[in-house]
Design a protein around this motif. Structure first.
Motif, PDB file in Angstrom:
ATOM      1  N   ARG A 130       9.926   1.015 -37.798  1.00 36.82           N
ATOM      2  CA  ARG A 130      10.122   0.072 -36.686  1.00 36.82           C
ATOM      3  C   ARG A 130      11.127   0.602 -35.665  1.00 36.82           C
ATOM      4  NH1 ARG A 130       8.878  -5.426 -36.721  1.00 36.82           N
ATOM      5  NH2 ARG A 130       7.368  -6.024 -38.311  1.00 36.82           N
ATOM      6  N   GLU A 131      12.052   1.437 -36.119  1.00 36.34           N
ATOM      7  CA  GLU A 131      13.028   2.008 -35.185  1.00 36.34           C
ATOM      8  C   GLU A 131      12.351   2.879 -34.130  1.00 36.34           C
ATOM      9  OE1 GLU A 131      13.276   1.995 -38.429  1.00 36.34           O
ATOM     10  OE2 GLU A 131      15.038   0.729 -38.797  1.00 36.34           O
ATOM     11  N   ASP A 132      11.161   3.384 -34.435  1.00 42.13           N
ATOM     12  CA  ASP A 132      10.436   4.236 -33.489  1.00 42.13           C
ATOM     13  C   ASP A 132       9.587   3.440 -32.500  1.00 42.13           C
ATOM     14  OD1 ASP A 132      11.452   6.469 -34.730  1.00 42.13           O
ATOM     15  OD2 ASP A 132       9.688   6.809 -35.981  1.00 42.13           O
ATOM     16  N   TRP A 133       9.385   2.160 -32.773  1.00 45.92           N
ATOM     17  CA  TRP A 133       8.455   1.391 -31.957  1.00 45.92           C
ATOM     18  C   TRP A 133       8.837   1.299 -30.481  1.00 45.92           C
ATOM     19  CZ3 TRP A 133       6.233  -3.460 -34.929  1.00 45.92           C
ATOM     20  CH2 TRP A 133       5.514  -3.007 -36.040  1.00 45.92           C
ATOM     21  N   PRO A 134      10.087   1.033 -30.138  1.00 45.81           N
ATOM     22  CA  PRO A 134      10.404   0.937 -28.698  1.00 45.81           C
ATOM     23  C   PRO A 134      10.027   2.197 -27.922  1.00 45.81           C
ATOM     24  CG  PRO A 134      12.198   0.030 -29.991  1.00 45.81           C
ATOM     25  CD  PRO A 134      11.269   0.681 -30.963  1.00 45.81           C
ATOM     26  N   MET A 135      10.331   3.381 -28.480  1.00 43.49           N
ATOM     27  CA  MET A 135       9.983   4.623 -27.803  1.00 43.49           C
ATOM     28  C   MET A 135       8.477   4.812 -27.775  1.00 43.49           C
ATOM     29  SD  MET A 135      11.000   7.278 -26.172  1.00 43.49           S
ATOM     30  CE  MET A 135      12.764   7.358 -26.521  1.00 43.49           C
ATOM     31  N   LEU A 136       7.807   4.506 -28.878  1.00 46.06           N
ATOM     32  CA  LEU A 136       6.350   4.643 -28.936  1.00 46.06           C
ATOM     33  C   LEU A 136       5.666   3.780 -27.893  1.00 46.06           C
ATOM     34  CD1 LEU A 136       3.747   5.621 -30.380  1.00 46.06           C
ATOM     35  CD2 LEU A 136       4.011   3.676 -31.942  1.00 46.06           C
ATOM     36  N   VAL A 137       6.067   2.510 -27.803  1.00 50.75           N
ATOM     37  CA  VAL A 137       5.455   1.593 -26.840  1.00 50.75           C
ATOM     38  C   VAL A 137       5.757   2.025 -25.407  1.00 50.75           C
ATOM     39  CG1 VAL A 137       5.550  -0.763 -25.937  1.00 50.75           C
ATOM     40  CG2 VAL A 137       5.371  -0.372 -28.407  1.00 50.75           C
ATOM     41  N   ARG A 197      -1.681   0.492 -32.285  1.00 54.84           N
ATOM     42  CA  ARG A 197      -1.370  -0.330 -33.459  1.00 54.84           C
ATOM     43  C   ARG A 197      -1.437   0.532 -34.734  1.00 54.84           C
ATOM     44  NH1 ARG A 197      -0.884  -5.385 -31.679  1.00 54.84           N
ATOM     45  NH2 ARG A 197      -2.264  -6.172 -30.012  1.00 54.84           N
ATOM     46  N   ALA A 198      -2.441   1.403 -34.815  1.00 57.66           N
ATOM     47  CA  ALA A 198      -2.557   2.264 -35.998  1.00 57.66           C
ATOM     48  C   ALA A 198      -1.374   3.214 -36.095  1.00 57.66           C
ATOM     49  CB  ALA A 198      -3.869   3.050 -35.939  1.00 57.66           C
ATOM     50  N   GLU A 199      -0.960   3.762 -34.953  1.00 60.46           N
ATOM     51  CA  GLU A 199       0.165   4.699 -34.955  1.00 60.46           C
ATOM     52  C   GLU A 199       1.466   3.983 -35.308  1.00 60.46           C
ATOM     53  OE1 GLU A 199       1.938   8.457 -34.628  1.00 60.46           O
ATOM     54  OE2 GLU A 199      -0.158   7.831 -34.780  1.00 60.46           O
ATOM     55  N   ALA A 200       1.624   2.749 -34.831  1.00 59.63           N
ATOM     56  CA  ALA A 200       2.834   1.989 -35.130  1.00 59.63           C
ATOM     57  C   ALA A 200       2.977   1.745 -36.628  1.00 59.63           C
ATOM     58  CB  ALA A 200       2.820   0.658 -34.380  1.00 59.63           C
ATOM     59  N   LEU A 201       1.860   1.511 -37.316  1.00 55.90           N
ATOM     60  CA  LEU A 201       1.919   1.268 -38.754  1.00 55.90           C
ATOM     61  C   LEU A 201       2.356   2.505 -39.524  1.00 55.90           C
ATOM     62  CD1 LEU A 201      -1.285  -0.914 -39.306  1.00 55.90           C
ATOM     63  CD2 LEU A 201       1.108  -1.655 -39.258  1.00 55.90           C
ATOM     64  N   ARG A 202       2.175   3.692 -38.902  1.00 56.04           N
ATOM     65  CA  ARG A 202       2.595   4.932 -39.559  1.00 56.04           C
ATOM     66  C   ARG A 202       4.054   5.277 -39.265  1.00 56.04           C
ATOM     67  NH1 ARG A 202      -2.870   6.539 -38.336  1.00 56.04           N
ATOM     68  NH2 ARG A 202      -2.259   7.245 -36.250  1.00 56.04           N
ATOM     69  N   ARG A 203       4.648   4.562 -38.319  1.00 52.94           N
ATOM     70  CA  ARG A 203       6.026   4.857 -37.920  1.00 52.94           C
ATOM     71  C   ARG A 203       6.975   3.782 -38.430  1.00 52.94           C
ATOM     72  NH1 ARG A 203       6.381   7.463 -32.830  1.00 52.94           N
ATOM     73  NH2 ARG A 203       4.495   8.659 -32.387  1.00 52.94           N
TER      74      ARG A 203
END
Length: 309
Positions: free
Chosen positions: A72-79, A64-70
């Protein structure tokens, strides 16, 4: 009385969750389903349990902390990478999100910047081309730590890297041998793991370090080749070290860098030295950083044998 109860009920209602958390949870559920798992979130949202081919608990605090630094376009790959990584490392004998478990196993490894994706590792630049990467696990074969794993810890990434360096300094000792590169005296420092470059910060524990520092070649992550900066003969040393580093880089897998560096004042600087072929001959064109150029200028007028203070 009825009005009082209604107000009391409102006060005890669970406050709405931020839309970012809701969206991230929806994405987690979707990716889990694509991987063949169903998922159940803990009430606090700090973890989820995957149930399917195996049962795995996934920590979410760091994610969750990392997602806030990225973006939203990066979220699918991050997850996707986070869930896949958690499944791939589920059999590790430690929980990477528990700092007290992994603290003794933290180390660093030096890698070329071109070989890294900064979104997938935790590290800091030693120079523009070399990165000190945080690893975890067995000292000889640790794996890189992902940012969302460090995000679970009560310390910063920089503090984690410092802790890893302290582990290396405390538990590993380099062997030192004298050598010769075409008439240039050098010392080879070799360690048992890929963290030898961490010992740059404690180089004085192994050999005298002049006030003007030392030249350093890093043929592989476990080896340092050093030459003291004490006289104008350092110009020839740059050439010998550069040719040696290039030879090592070309001939074997696992080589680190073909360049020469200057260690001075606790910092590592690249000495740009390019091999240029012209008229059938190869010559070295050196473009030193400004601070090192000033050292060379001072060495050029220093009486023979003087080393500075």
């Amino acid at each position: 009385m009825r009005l009082f109860r209604r107000h009391r009920d409102r006060r005890t209602e669970t406050p709405p969750r931020p839309v970012e958390e809701v969206d991230l949870d929806s994405l987690l559920a979707l990716v889990a389903d694509n991987l063949g798992y169903t998922c159940a979130f803990d009430p606090g949202g700090g973890a989820l349990t995957l149930t399917g081919p195996r049962r795995v608990v996934v920590r979410l605090t760091g994610l969750r902390a990392e997602a806030l630094r990225r973006s939203r376009e990066d979220w699918p790959m991050l997850v996707s990478e986070h869930l896949s990584h958690t499944l791939a490392t589920a059999d590790e004998p430690f929980d990477a999100c528990e700092l007290e478990q992994v603290r003794p196993m933290l180390r660093t490894r030096i890698q070329l910047d071109d070989d890294l994706d900064p979104a997938r590792v935790v590290g800091r630049h030693l120079t523009a081309d070399l990165v000190e990467v945080l690893t975890i696990g067995d000292a000889a074969s640790g794996r890189p730590v992902r940012p969302e794993e460090v995000g679970c810890w009560p310390i910063t990434a920089g503090q984690a890297l410092d802790l890893a360096l302290e582990n290396t300094h405390r538990e590993e000792r380099l062997s030192v041998t004298e050598g010769d590169l075409g008439g240039v005296a050098v010392r080879r420092l070799t360690g048992p793991t890929e963290g030898a470059a961490a010992h740059l910060r404690r180089l004085g524990d192994y050999l005298p370090v002049p006030s003007d520092g030392v030249l350093v070649a890093l043929p592989d992550p476990a080896t340092l080749i050093v030459h003291p900066v004490e006289g104008i003969g350092v110009v020839r040393a740059i050439e010998r070290l550069r040719l040696f580093a290039q030879r090592e880089f070309d001939r074997r897998a696992g080589a680190l860098s073909p360049q020469v560096y200057w260690w001075h004042g606790g910092r590592l600087s690249l000495i740009r030295a390019d091999l240029v072929s012209q008229d059938g001959q190869t010559r070295l064109v050196v473009a030193p950083p400004p601070d090192f150029a000033r050292v060379l200028a001072a060495l050029a007028v220093r009486p023979d044998g003087a080393t500075g203070g």
